[in-house]
Design a protein around this motif. Sequence first.
Motif, PDB file in Angstrom:
ATOM      1  N   ALA A  39      55.347 115.166 -55.823  1.00 43.23           N
ATOM      2  CA  ALA A  39      53.991 115.638 -56.117  1.00 43.23           C
ATOM      3  C   ALA A  39      53.335 114.677 -57.100  1.00 43.23           C
ATOM      4  O   ALA A  39      53.998 114.051 -57.916  1.00 43.23           O
ATOM      5  N   GLY A  45      50.360 117.469 -59.500  1.00 42.62           N
ATOM      6  CA  GLY A  45      50.415 118.800 -58.926  1.00 42.62           C
ATOM      7  C   GLY A  45      49.998 118.877 -57.468  1.00 42.62           C
ATOM      8  O   GLY A  45      49.986 119.946 -56.872  1.00 42.62           O
ATOM      9  N   ILE A  46      49.619 117.736 -56.869  1.00 39.24           N
ATOM     10  CA  ILE A  46      49.190 117.701 -55.467  1.00 39.24           C
ATOM     11  C   ILE A  46      50.396 117.315 -54.609  1.00 39.24           C
ATOM     12  O   ILE A  46      51.024 116.281 -54.869  1.00 39.24           O
ATOM     13  N   PRO A  47      50.734 118.119 -53.600  1.00 43.25           N
ATOM     14  CA  PRO A  47      51.870 117.795 -52.746  1.00 43.25           C
ATOM     15  C   PRO A  47      51.694 116.437 -52.051  1.00 43.25           C
ATOM     16  O   PRO A  47      50.576 115.997 -51.765  1.00 43.25           O
ATOM     17  N   THR A  68      56.639 117.953 -49.355  1.00 38.52           N
ATOM     18  CA  THR A  68      55.870 118.294 -50.550  1.00 38.52           C
ATOM     19  C   THR A  68      56.202 117.401 -51.737  1.00 38.52           C
ATOM     20  O   THR A  68      55.376 117.253 -52.638  1.00 38.52           O
ATOM     21  N   TYR A  79      49.330 115.777 -48.998  1.00 37.99           N
ATOM     22  CA  TYR A  79      47.889 115.630 -49.191  1.00 37.99           C
ATOM     23  C   TYR A  79      47.504 114.311 -49.853  1.00 37.99           C
ATOM     24  O   TYR A  79      46.579 113.628 -49.424  1.00 37.99           O
ATOM     25  N   TRP A  80      48.207 113.946 -50.938  1.00 36.41           N
ATOM     26  CA  TRP A  80      47.792 112.721 -51.624  1.00 36.41           C
ATOM     27  C   TRP A  80      48.122 111.482 -50.821  1.00 36.41           C
ATOM     28  O   TRP A  80      47.423 110.461 -50.922  1.00 36.41           O
TER      29      TRP A  80
END
Length: 96
Positions: free
Chosen positions: A42, A45-47, A39, A50-51
């Motif tokens: 970040a 705010g995106i872990p 995670t 995902y990014w």
Amino acid sequence: MSETPEVRPPVVTPVRVIIGLCLVAPFVAMLWVGSYAKTDPAFAGIPFFYWYQMLWVLISTALTMTAYKLWQRDQRARGAHASSASPASEKGGEVK
């Protein structure tokens, strides 16, 4: 007697190796899940999990476009080389 065009085996050139690496890199990056299954850090705010994958969508697009452009240049160079070396171009005629 009809002349058949000479069929040459594919040639491995440095450009073709680069093309292959451009196309394989996204697969390796996405299949190696352990490298991005976390995670942190970040981003907005995106872990990271995902990014990182969304970043590879853009990187994959750029690498695929690069591979395509290199392939086009390689094919044009091979075509120019083949047409200048063919007997038809020397005679100004067409090989049938």
